[in-house]
Write a protein that holds these residues in place. Structure first.
Motif, PDB file in Angstrom:
ATOM      1  N   VAL A   1      -1.316  -9.564  -4.565  1.00  0.00           N
ATOM      2  CA  VAL A   1       0.002  -8.918  -4.576  1.00  0.00           C
ATOM      3  C   VAL A   1       0.387  -8.500  -3.161  1.00  0.00           C
ATOM      4  O   VAL A   1       1.544  -8.667  -2.743  1.00  0.00           O
ATOM      5  N   LYS A   2      -0.580  -7.981  -2.419  1.00  0.00           N
ATOM      6  CA  LYS A   2      -0.317  -7.606  -1.025  1.00  0.00           C
ATOM      7  C   LYS A   2       0.146  -8.823  -0.224  1.00  0.00           C
ATOM      8  O   LYS A   2       1.120  -8.748   0.542  1.00  0.00           O
TER       9      LYS A   2
ATOM     10  N   HIS B   1       0.823  -1.202   0.000  1.00  0.00           N
ATOM     11  CA  HIS B   1       0.000   0.000   0.000  1.00  0.00           C
ATOM     12  C   HIS B   1       0.862   1.259   0.000  1.00  0.00           C
ATOM     13  O   HIS B   1       0.419   2.313  -0.491  1.00  0.00           O
ATOM     14  N   LYS B   2       2.060   1.169   0.536  1.00  0.00           N
ATOM     15  CA  LYS B   2       2.979   2.311   0.440  1.00  0.00           C
ATOM     16  C   LYS B   2       3.368   2.551  -1.020  1.00  0.00           C
ATOM     17  O   LYS B   2       3.458   3.696  -1.475  1.00  0.00           O
ATOM     18  N   PHE B   3       3.597   1.456  -1.742  1.00  0.00           N
ATOM     19  CA  PHE B   3       3.879   1.584  -3.173  1.00  0.00           C
ATOM     20  C   PHE B   3       2.670   2.161  -3.905  1.00  0.00           C
ATOM     21  O   PHE B   3       2.820   2.983  -4.816  1.00  0.00           O
ATOM     22  N   ALA B   4       1.476   1.728  -3.510  1.00  0.00           N
ATOM     23  CA  ALA B   4       0.261   2.235  -4.144  1.00  0.00           C
ATOM     24  C   ALA B   4       0.095   3.729  -3.884  1.00  0.00           C
ATOM     25  O   ALA B   4      -0.287   4.490  -4.787  1.00  0.00           O
TER      26      ALA B   4
ATOM     27  N   ILE C   1      -0.477   1.597 -13.499  1.00  0.00           N
ATOM     28  CA  ILE C   1      -0.220   0.151 -13.502  1.00  0.00           C
ATOM     29  C   ILE C   1       0.266  -0.302 -12.131  1.00  0.00           C
ATOM     30  O   ILE C   1      -0.247  -1.262 -11.546  1.00  0.00           O
ATOM     31  N   THR C   2       1.282   0.391 -11.612  1.00  0.00           N
ATOM     32  CA  THR C   2       1.825   0.021 -10.300  1.00  0.00           C
ATOM     33  C   THR C   2       0.794   0.217  -9.201  1.00  0.00           C
ATOM     34  O   THR C   2       0.682  -0.605  -8.284  1.00  0.00           O
ATOM     35  N   MET C   3       0.037   1.308  -9.272  1.00  0.00           N
ATOM     36  CA  MET C   3      -0.973   1.566  -8.240  1.00  0.00           C
ATOM     37  C   MET C   3      -2.012   0.449  -8.200  1.00  0.00           C
ATOM     38  O   MET C   3      -2.361  -0.058  -7.124  1.00  0.00           O
TER      39      MET C   3
END
Length: 429
Positions: free
Chosen positions: A389-390, A248-251, A379-381
């Motif tokens: 994925v999480k 979620h940090k990446f999101a 895409i990454t979000m």
């Protein structure tokens, strides 16, 4: 600095010296420094009992890195307006002062022993694991038989010649490759922020701050966001027993990057429509709105460094960070540059002419490139908010932390036992 002094390295500008500095010395210095610094700082904490402090450290590290980049660029750019050679020598002097200050604290640092022989056996396991045959040690000597690629076949418990713990460490650090590929679209997008900001800045009405200094504020806001996140947001969430998952940090980072490109698309639109209506551009200060939003990418940058540190085994933290930088910065920048060259026709007029000023810029299809960057960020979000994925990222983190706890509790080979295992392997060789 030496090249900036007229005639110091020859009667004409020495392109050879410039290539050595840019293509060899700078990558070696920056690559080595960035690979070592984050890991060395994090190793001052216990990876098992001080996990929360490591998370805070990487957020602070991100803030210091970006604020330092901003300060260096801002100050030297100001000095360069009047004395360019002085601005370059100042950078070298500041690096020297930083090195001296670092060496003064040597006795207080937590240092670990570099197990070079272990790295050699790990490399051997890597290359043997790629082959389609397997060498087994039996009572009758060594036998070779067909075997599919895989690192597990090199373990001593499977008939191989390499200690199981070494192969396990190799497999663990290699998990960083799919993790970094997962957020590669985000890193490609971020690599193009400065490119687009510089291009747009040329066709905005300049304010009191020069264009080169305007661009450096993108670094400033990332640093400020990192400090605010570590100082206020994470403590606020910790009091409520809330922890943001790494995925979620990446999101979040990808979301703010997508918003940044959306603002750039709006600025691009207003540049063109305002010029066509009035013959003038819009104020350059509008870029600051995009830079402020881009500060939210601090979520992703700190998470990327933290993930590399958590997943990599304790004695392979530097290798883990190197993999992260190679895929997240090196490959991402290379892909970004390739995409830009491929889409270069979007920055030409309908007649195929290059941009010579704002009058030709408004005739290009530059907004298409911004839309492409929005797509990459999205895409990454989308990927990183998906439950599978999480779970995938969390499972790798948990297994890495569990393995670190086992090693700390003595349930696997202790350091002296590992050394003896390596010595036995050397004798067997």
């Amino acid at each position: 600095g030496l090249l900036s002094v007229e005639s110091l390295l020859g009667p004409t500008f020495n392109m050879g010296a410039l290539r050595v500095a840019i293509d060899i010395l700078w990558p070696l210095g920056v690559g080595t420094f960035k690979t070592l610094l984050g890991v060395y700082g994090a190793k001052q904490f216990n990876p098992v009992t001080q996990q929360e402090k490591i998370e805070g450290y990487f957020v602070t590290y991100t803030g210091v890195e970006f604020l330092g980049s901003f300060s260096g660029g801002f100050i030297t750019a100001l000095i360069a307006e009047t004395n360019f050679p002085l601005s370059q020598f100042l950078l070298a002097f500041l690096l020297f002062i930083g090195l001296v200050l670092f060496l003064f604290g040597t006795k207080r640092y937590v240092n670990t022993t570099i197990m070079r022989q272990k790295y050699i056996f790990m490399a051997e396991s890597f290359f043997l694991g790629l082959l389609c045959y397997k060498s087994e040690t039996t009572n009758n000597g060594k036998k070779i038989r067909a075997s599919p690629p895989g690192f597990g076949k090199t373990k001593r418990s499977n008939g191989g010649d390499i200690d199981d713990s070494i192969v396990d460490s190799l497999i663990q650090v290699l998990w960083l490759i799919p993790l970094m590929l997962l957020i590669l679209p985000y890193n490609v997008g971020f690599s193009q922020i400065i490119v687009l900001a510089i291009m747009q800045g040329r066709y905005l009405n300049p304010g009191r701050i020069p264009e080169a200094l305007n661009i450096s504020f993108s670094l400033f806001f990332v640093g400020i966001w990192a400090i605010l996140i570590n100082r206020f947001l994470y403590p606020f969430l910790a009091k409520r027993n809330i922890k943001i998952a790494t995925s979620h940090k990446f999101a979040l980072g990808s979301f703010f990057l997508m918003l940044t490109f959306a603002i750039m698309a709006l600025i691009n639109y207003f540049i063109k429509t305002n010029y066509q209506a009035t013959g003038h551009s819009i104020a350059g200060g509008w870029q600051y709105l995009g830079f402020a939003i881009a500060g939210g990418t601090a979520f992703a940058f700190s998470a990327m460094n933290e993930l590399a540190f958590v997943v990599a085994p304790y004695d392979l933290k530097i290798l883990g960070n190197a993999i992260t930088l190679f895929l997240g910065v090196g490959i991402a920048n290379l892909i970004g540059a390739t995409i830009f060259r491929t889409c270069e026709h979007w920055f030409l007029t309908s007649e195929g002419n290059k941009i010579t000023g704002i009058e030709s810029y408004v005739l290009t299809q530059s907004e298409k490139y911004i839309y492409l960057m929005i797509f990459l960020s999205g895409i990454t979000m989308i990927l990183t908010v998906l439950p599978p994925v999480k779970k995938f990222i969390a499972r790798i983190e948990e297994s890495s932390i569990a393995r670190a706890k086992k090693i700390g509790a003595g349930e696997t080979l202790e350091a002296d036992e590992a050394e003896r295992a390596l010595e036995n392997m050397e004798v067997a060789e």
